[in-house]
Design a protein around this motif. Structure first.
Motif, PDB file in Angstrom:
ATOM      1  N   ARG A   1     -22.975  42.975  -3.574  1.00  0.00           N
ATOM      2  CA  ARG A   1     -23.334  44.083  -3.279  1.00  0.00           C
ATOM      3  C   ARG A   1     -25.193  43.892  -2.966  1.00  0.00           C
ATOM      4  O   ARG A   1     -24.895  45.167  -2.373  1.00  0.00           O
ATOM      5  N   TYR A   2     -25.618  43.619  -3.497  1.00  0.00           N
ATOM      6  CA  TYR A   2     -27.162  43.647  -3.885  1.00  0.00           C
ATOM      7  C   TYR A   2     -28.540  42.639  -2.343  1.00  0.00           C
ATOM      8  O   TYR A   2     -28.673  42.909  -2.082  1.00  0.00           O
ATOM      9  N   GLY A   3     -26.729  42.162  -1.926  1.00  0.00           N
ATOM     10  CA  GLY A   3     -27.245  41.461   0.015  1.00  0.00           C
ATOM     11  C   GLY A   3     -28.457  39.690  -1.441  1.00  0.00           C
ATOM     12  O   GLY A   3     -28.972  39.875  -0.090  1.00  0.00           O
ATOM     13  N   THR A   4     -27.387  39.631  -2.039  1.00  0.00           N
ATOM     14  CA  THR A   4     -28.067  38.188  -2.386  1.00  0.00           C
ATOM     15  C   THR A   4     -26.981  37.179  -2.385  1.00  0.00           C
ATOM     16  O   THR A   4     -25.635  37.490  -2.845  1.00  0.00           O
ATOM     17  N   VAL A   5     -27.177  36.116  -1.908  1.00  0.00           N
ATOM     18  CA  VAL A   5     -26.414  34.939  -0.839  1.00  0.00           C
ATOM     19  C   VAL A   5     -25.531  34.683  -2.135  1.00  0.00           C
ATOM     20  O   VAL A   5     -27.061  33.734  -2.649  1.00  0.00           O
ATOM     21  N   PRO A   6     -24.473  34.739  -2.509  1.00  0.00           N
ATOM     22  CA  PRO A   6     -24.722  33.543  -3.558  1.00  0.00           C
ATOM     23  C   PRO A   6     -24.004  32.615  -3.234  1.00  0.00           C
ATOM     24  O   PRO A   6     -23.144  31.798  -1.865  1.00  0.00           O
ATOM     25  N   VAL A   7     -24.327  31.323  -3.454  1.00  0.00           N
ATOM     26  CA  VAL A   7     -23.830  29.812  -3.856  1.00  0.00           C
ATOM     27  C   VAL A   7     -23.536  29.527  -4.649  1.00  0.00           C
ATOM     28  O   VAL A   7     -24.073  29.600  -5.463  1.00  0.00           O
ATOM     29  N   VAL A   8     -21.809  28.871  -5.335  1.00  0.00           N
ATOM     30  CA  VAL A   8     -21.089  28.682  -6.138  1.00  0.00           C
ATOM     31  C   VAL A   8     -20.272  27.786  -5.942  1.00  0.00           C
ATOM     32  O   VAL A   8     -19.930  27.538  -4.801  1.00  0.00           O
ATOM     33  N   HIS A   9     -19.975  26.980  -7.003  1.00  0.00           N
ATOM     34  CA  HIS A   9     -18.619  26.167  -6.628  1.00  0.00           C
ATOM     35  C   HIS A   9     -17.903  26.729  -6.159  1.00  0.00           C
ATOM     36  O   HIS A   9     -17.293  27.718  -7.126  1.00  0.00           O
ATOM     37  N   SER A  10     -16.997  26.161  -5.272  1.00  0.00           N
ATOM     38  CA  SER A  10     -15.103  26.474  -5.272  1.00  0.00           C
ATOM     39  C   SER A  10     -14.240  26.346  -6.523  1.00  0.00           C
ATOM     40  O   SER A  10     -13.514  25.060  -6.594  1.00  0.00           O
ATOM     41  N   THR A  11     -14.038  27.143  -7.340  1.00  0.00           N
ATOM     42  CA  THR A  11     -13.120  26.791  -8.208  1.00  0.00           C
ATOM     43  C   THR A  11     -12.538  28.694  -8.651  1.00  0.00           C
ATOM     44  O   THR A  11     -13.763  29.698  -7.925  1.00  0.00           O
ATOM     45  N   GLY A  12     -11.343  28.875  -8.863  1.00  0.00           N
ATOM     46  CA  GLY A  12     -11.422  30.139  -9.849  1.00  0.00           C
ATOM     47  C   GLY A  12     -11.091  31.190  -8.721  1.00  0.00           C
ATOM     48  O   GLY A  12     -11.768  31.116  -7.235  1.00  0.00           O
ATOM     49  N   GLY A  13     -12.253  32.366  -9.153  1.00  0.00           N
ATOM     50  CA  GLY A  13     -12.587  33.220  -8.646  1.00  0.00           C
ATOM     51  C   GLY A  13     -13.910  33.528  -7.311  1.00  0.00           C
ATOM     52  O   GLY A  13     -13.856  34.181  -7.009  1.00  0.00           O
ATOM     53  N   LEU A  14     -14.250  32.175  -7.559  1.00  0.00           N
ATOM     54  CA  LEU A  14     -15.009  32.378  -6.978  1.00  0.00           C
ATOM     55  C   LEU A  14     -15.115  31.361  -5.481  1.00  0.00           C
ATOM     56  O   LEU A  14     -15.253  32.426  -5.142  1.00  0.00           O
ATOM     57  N   ARG A  15     -14.424  30.891  -5.936  1.00  0.00           N
ATOM     58  CA  ARG A  15     -13.846  30.190  -4.618  1.00  0.00           C
ATOM     59  C   ARG A  15     -12.805  31.767  -3.965  1.00  0.00           C
ATOM     60  O   ARG A  15     -13.112  31.324  -2.092  1.00  0.00           O
TER      61      ARG A  15
END
Length: 692
Positions: free
Chosen positions: A594-608
């Motif tokens: 929402r703030y234009g900050t790009v996420p880099v996340v582990h592919s799991t649960g709600g992140l995926r």
């Protein structure tokens, strides 16, 4: 085109072989094809001559119409209206909307002809029949006359109160037509923001009830009244309702009181008892978890079952036909109590319960000997019985027998929800089930996931009171100014072009802190700035202090949690890192997008579920996606994803801007989540109680 006022409806003819009707508008004509099941009706103004069509041709009463007859809007006959409807049924209502110039009518009991003129586009439109669309339109700009293509009106109804035509076109719902069913909903939770919060559970139970209340439901939230000195002021507007009850559990009678505050359309009810009056957070203090948590939350469950019956909120109680939304193990005894204590006596026979699992890792497991203190009949022991596997027992004489509060909720609740679709699948696997995977798999037919929403008023870069500069998807200029302000606040070198990576969260094993510690030396070689905010594991807190001393120009560690700082980090960073081992939903990645900050996340649960990996070749080269996901959970894969993100930031400005904007316009509002919850509410009341 003038708005038509129809005051009479005349039957021109009935025929098994109806003729063609046409409406002439200037040089153009709208043709209504013949239908074998219908005759024709003609609606005219009061001053028209009965039995005549508009070009003056006489149509004798009771005779068939002239096949060549033409119905036109003749300027020389100002009293003439135009065709409203062709069909066998009688026009029983006909009205004119003065605001938008829409001519509407109810035909028979269901059929409608909606003849409207859009003054802005000069488009003439019509709907004929109850199952079929004929949209004949004339566009003044394009000069096009045509019909609706590629879509079919599969349902058409009139709202009796508003007279609005409603229906489903193709697979898109144009408007809700059936009366909306509302429910008496009781949230039971150990925390509810802003009164108490340690994580996502508090956010959900502080925001979702307000959205459901705004949609017409009657909503109560019951949670403990924690008085620890610092939080006392948040309960300043909650008043004692004067209702004290005794609860039998743990071998004695416990007197509890209820405090109430009505806010945002929700009844906020706080359970008062001396066990909730102590320093620390809802679950423990600096020395660890409280030893009497089982007692404290058993008390909450018993009181939650009594509250709808005894509290006259707004002048009357919620009553027995309630929908209980119980959250995590702290309130999982509620569905057990409904089945074991109340329904055998005819109470709550029409109530339903939904268990919402926010984190399956916490299950409320205690020694089996404590079962007798829970206030449950002895024959219900099997619902909570839990035996640890041999490898998990403390010593050779340990039988592993215990009681599991969350298990009790799983086997007695009518439906089960998780806070993301991905997590609802993960908990049915041995890797993510924490020993309950087989039990949850057996209830897969009533197991669903709904992604949490976020408070878009609190988390809005265009109006956030915690950030120094505001911005939006249409004007990103404030984003880089927030970044330089954050660099100044953290005593970083002021470098607007330097990629800044952030981490916000608890410092524990679940959040993947060990990977960050391993990868940091290599990551900082790429000339980036890294900021971490969080508290938890003391060793990690000490490591953050040491890393800040070793990497003065590239690393900052903020030990503790500070809401304004978390907003400024979210706004100022370019990348948010979330290497969680498991994440039921996750909120920080939603705030970041929402703030234009790009996420880099582990592919799991709600992140995926919520972060779509960037594809630079999608949409004819314009790109698609909102961030990057990586798997497996290793230092190498995490570093690879981060390096791709950093390279994209440095070398592909247009792609990066697209990533920012796509994330900022995603709809993760609580209203969107509330609509999905309503669907589950319908399902749960469709079936009888799971345990009767």
């Amino acid at each position: 085109m003038e708005s038509l006022r129809v005051t009479q409806a005349f039957q021109i003819a009935r025929s098994s072989k109806p003729t063609v009707a046409r409406v002439r508008i200037g040089p153009l004509a709208i043709r209504y094809p013949p239908r074998t099941d219908r005759g024709f009706f003609l609606s005219l103004r009061t001053c028209c001559v009965k039995g005549r069509n508009v070009d003056g041709a006489r149509i004798p009463d009771g005779s068939s119409p002239d096949p060549e007859a033409e119905i036109v809007n003749d300027a020389s006959a100002p009293g003439i209206g135009q065709v409203l409807y062709t069909g066998k049924k009688e026009v029983v209502d006909s009205s004119n909307d003065a605001e938008n110039g829409v001519e509407e009518g109810i035909v028979g009991d269901k059929e409608v002809f909606d003849f409207s003129s859009d003054s802005r586009t000069s488009v003439e439109e019509g709907i004929v029949g109850d199952k079929e669309v004929v949209d004949s339109s004339i566009n003044a700009e394009a000069g096009v006359e045509g019909m609706v293509r590629d879509k079919e009106l599969v349902d058409s109804r009139i709202n009796a109160e508003t007279g609005i035509e409603e229906g489903i076109v193709g697979d898109k719902v144009e408007r809700e037509t059936e009366p909306k069913e509302t429910y008496n909903i009781v949230f039971v939770s150990a925390e509810a923001a802003p009164y108490s919060k340690t994580g996502g559970l508090g956010d959900v139970c502080g925001s979702l009830p307000c959205s459901l209340a705004s949609r017409g439901h009657r909503v109560m939230v019951i949670s403990p009244r924690y008085l620890n000195g610092d939080s006392n002021k948040v309960f300043a507007h909650a008043n004692d309702v004067g209702c004290h009850i005794n609860i039998s559990c743990f071998g004695t009678e416990q007197e509890v009181a209820f405090f109430h505050e009505y806010r945002a359309g929700v009844d906020w009810v706080f359970l008062d008892h001396p066990s909730y009056h102590r320093p620390g957070n809802p679950y423990g203090d600096s020395h660890g978890a409280f030893g009497d948590n089982q007692f404290r939350f058993t008390l909450l469950c018993h009181a939650a079952c009594e509250a709808p019956l005894v509290l006259p909120l707004g002048g009357f109680t919620y009553g027995e036909k309630c929908l209980f939304l119980v959250n995590d193990w702290h309130s999982s005894l509620v569905p057990v109590l409904l089945a074991a204590k109340y329904r055998p006596h005819g109470v709550y026979k029409d109530a339903r319960s939904i268990l919402v699992i926010h984190n399956l890792a916490h299950q409320g497991v205690e020694p089996a000997a404590t079962y007798g203190s829970l206030g449950l009949p002895s024959e219900w022991y099997g619902a909570l019985e839990w035996v640890f596997p041999t490898w998990a027992r403390t010593h050779a004489l340990d039988t592993g027998e215990s009681v599991n509060a969350l298990k009790g909720g799983i086997v007695t609740a009518d439906r089960i929800l998780t806070v993301s679709q991905g997590y609802s699948w993960e908990i049915t696997t041995p890797e993510g089930g924490h020993g309950l995977d087989e039990l949850l798999s057996s209830r897969k037919s009533v197991l669903n996931g709904i992604t949490n929403g976020i408070d878009v008023d609190d988390w809005d870069p265009s109006s956030d009171k915690h950030i120094p500069f505001h911005y939006s998807a249409s004007d990103l200029s404030g984003k880089v100014r927030c970044k330089t302000a954050l660099q100044k606040e953290l005593c970083f070198p002021i470098r607007p072009d330097c990629p800044m990576v952030g981490f916000i969260g608890r410092l524990d094993h679940q959040k993947g802190i060990d990977l960050i510690r391993l990868a940091l030396p290599e990551l900082l070689e790429d000339d980036i700035q890294f900021i971490m905010l969080g508290s938890g594991d003391p060793d990690t807190e000490q490591w953050m202090r040491e890393a800040e001393s070793n990497y003065r120009d590239n690393f900052r560690g903020w030990v503790g949690f500070n809401v304004p700082v978390s907003h400024r980090i979210t706004a100022g960073c370019d990348i948010l890192l979330m290497p969680s081992r498991f994440e039921p939903c996750g909120l920080n990645q939603l705030y970041a997008m929402r703030y234009g900050t790009v996420p880099v996340v582990h592919s799991t649960g709600g992140l995926r579920d919520t972060v779509e990996s960037f594809d630079p070749y999608a949409n004819e080269g314009s790109g698609d996606g909102t961030g990057w996901t990586f798997s497996p959970l290793t230092k190498e894969s995490m570093l690879a994803a981060l390096r791709i993100a950093i390279q994209t930031y440095r070398e592909h400005n247009s792609s990066w801007e697209g990533l920012m904007k796509r994330g900022m316009v995603r709809d993760y509002t609580w209203d969107n989540a509330a609509a999905q919850y309503e669907q589950v509410f319908k399902w749960v009341f469709t079936d009888p109680p799971y345990v009767r």
